[in-house]
Design an enzyme around this catalytic site. Structure first.
Site, PDB file in Angstrom:
ATOM      1  CE1 TYR A   1      21.840  76.309  40.250  1.00 17.53           C
ATOM      2  CE2 TYR A   1      24.122  75.965  39.592  1.00 17.53           C
ATOM      3  CZ  TYR A   1      22.767  75.881  39.326  1.00 17.53           C
ATOM      4  OH  TYR A   1      22.352  75.363  38.119  1.00 17.53           O
TER       5      TYR A   1
ATOM      6  CG  HIS B   1      30.412  72.560  47.455  1.00 13.16           C
ATOM      7  ND1 HIS B   1      31.058  71.888  46.436  1.00 13.16           N
ATOM      8  CD2 HIS B   1      30.954  72.069  48.600  1.00 13.16           C
ATOM      9  CE1 HIS B   1      31.942  71.046  46.940  1.00 13.16           C
ATOM     10  NE2 HIS B   1      31.901  71.145  48.264  1.00 13.16           N
TER      11      HIS B   1
ATOM     12  CD  GLU C   1      26.165  72.166  46.438  1.00  6.02           C
ATOM     13  OE1 GLU C   1      26.368  73.287  45.905  1.00  6.02           O
ATOM     14  OE2 GLU C   1      26.809  71.139  46.147  1.00  6.02           O
TER      15      GLU C   1
END
Length: 459
Positions: free
Chosen positions: A331, A329, A404
């Site tokens: 951020y 993913h 992330e």
């Protein structure tokens, strides 16, 4: 002749206008404000959730904790109301950008200038996937090209679809590894439409893995078959590329949800479900919405979405035993493990943490990028229905992580303001460091298996 010239002019103008509209996302985000708030009480956190459910506020920050900065996008018609409520309840507000449309254009401009600069300075042709966020069709072409450039006689790759979306796009998957490999890794990207750096990172890793096959550097691929789904949410991704850059969900309609367990407004015109709240493991217990207009709408019922079902069927019905599942993913720069639905952690959380540290340390050595490690609920906030929790809780996969990617959510980071709009200049450095981190993580799984085997042989 005149007719042909006029026809050509009309066609050109239509194409130009379409391109211009797409590049500007129809100015949908003009006047949207990006703000930072600092919640100091649980009441403040509840108010932020209320904003998300009732005022079409888009919370960008994954973190939702007291005394932690939270970034939110406000629709133009709600800006005054939200600021008034924040002031009324004593929430500090900082305006980061008063026109989100301009920030989107700035990111696009940087990407275009970077591509021009690269093309001028380097004679050899730079691969398209390193300079642009590819469209769905371009990603399909890329996968076919990668599959075809591996040695067909040795069966190192296979390319197949695990299912179709609401808009009938295939969810393509590529397997890379020696046919004799007995262990299996699953990775996916692009479950959230606007996180463009995620699919780009999967494409980077696919390209590098095929390079290793062609260069006969197959140490990991002789042990693992690596399955990569570079775009789990193609409908949402295409919509984010052409219509609304900040689109997060898939594109299924919500106007006929007669099976909705809770809600509310079964004839909503708001489109889409947050696929990472839709998985049927502790569904709707925390951090998800019953409002179809919310960015975290969990769907009318658990596992309602075709994309969700396709991934689940692939994990459950495959003959493979899965060693690990990683979902990418953006951020924030986090390497997180379950659980997301609750603050308590799995029994094997120490092992999960140790392996994450190995991967993140290797990643850091490439460009100095720092990742934070922890369980999803403790590091960010409690949210149920994620693919990671389902993969561990139902799929029974031991090593499960959500990664992330860049940028950091630290407000002091020079690139934090780009958030989901990270310019394409970052595709290569993010891909490089992530690939190194993932490879080192996989090597640690090989070592662990050997250590277990040796300990079992001791009298």
């Amino acid at each position: 002749m005149l007719f042909e010239m006029w026809t050509s002019f009309i066609i050109y103008w239509i194409l130009f206008t379409y391109s211009y509209a797409n590049n500007n996302y129809n100015n949908f985000y003009k006047g949207h404000e990006l703000i930072r708030v600092l919640p100091k009480t649980n009441e403040h956190l509840q108010l932020i959730r209320h904003f998300e459910d009732n005022y079409e506020v888009d919370r960008w920050s994954e973190i939702l904790q007291i005394n932690r900065d939270i970034k939110m996008s406000l629709p133009q018609n709600q800006v005054s109301k939200i600021k008034q409520l924040c002031k009324q309840y004593g929430i500090d507000v900082t305006i980061l950008n008063n026109n989100l449309d301009e920030l989107i254009k700035k990111s696009d401009h940087i990407s275009k200038q970077y591509k021009k600069r690269i093309q001028r300075s380097i004679k050899d042709r730079i691969p398209h996937h390193l300079t642009d966020y590819l469209t769905y069709e371009q990603i399909v072409q890329f996968l076919n090209k990668q599959h075809n450039r591996s040695p067909s006689s040795k069966n190192f790759t296979s390319l197949f679809s695990i299912g179709n979306t609401y808009e009938n796009r295939s969810i393509w998957t590529i397997r890379i590894g020696k046919p004799s490999a007995r262990r299996n890794i699953l990775m996916d990207c692009g479950i959230h439409a606007r996180e463009f750096i995620s699919p780009a990172t999967c494409l980077y890793m696919i390209d590098k893995l095929i390079d290793e096959v062609n260069n006969r550097k197959v140490s990991i691929l002789s042990i693992f078959n690596i399955y990569i789904i570079p775009l789990l949410n193609p409908d949402g991704y295409e919509y984010a590329q052409t219509e609304r850059r900040m689109w997060r969900k898939n594109r299924s309609p919500n106007n006929n949800n007669n099976n909705n367990y809770y809600y509310y407004n079964t004839n909503s015109n708001c489109m889409g479900v947050d696929l990472n709240r839709n998985f049927g493991y502790h569904w709707m217990e925390n951090g998800a919405s019953t409002n179809p207009c919310s960015e975290t709408y969990a769907g009318p019922k658990p596992d309602s979405e075709l994309e969700t079902q396709s991934l689940q069927k692939f994990i459950k019905k495959s003959s493979q035993h899965w060693d690990a599942y990683l979902t990418f993913h953006s951020y924030g720069q986090y390497w997180i493990y379950p659980w997301g639905f609750a603050l308590y952690m799995p029994d094997d959380y120490i092992e999960l943490k140790n392996k994450a540290q190995i991967g993140s340390e290797a990643l850091k050595r490439v460009n100095g990028t720092l990742y934070k490690i922890g369980s999803a609920a403790n590091l960010l906030y409690e949210s149920a229905g994620g693919s990671d929790d389902w993969a561990k809780g139902v799929g029974k996969i031991k090593y499960v992580y959500t990664v992330e990617l860049r940028p950091s959510d630290d407000m002091n980071d020079a690139h934090a303001h780009f958030a989901f709009m990270l310019p394409s200049t970052f595709i290569e450095p993010v891909g490089q460091e992530t690939y190194v981190g993932v490879k080192e993580f996989l090597r640690s799984l090989i070592t662990s298996r050997r250590q277990i085997s040796l300990s079992q042989k001791k009298p």
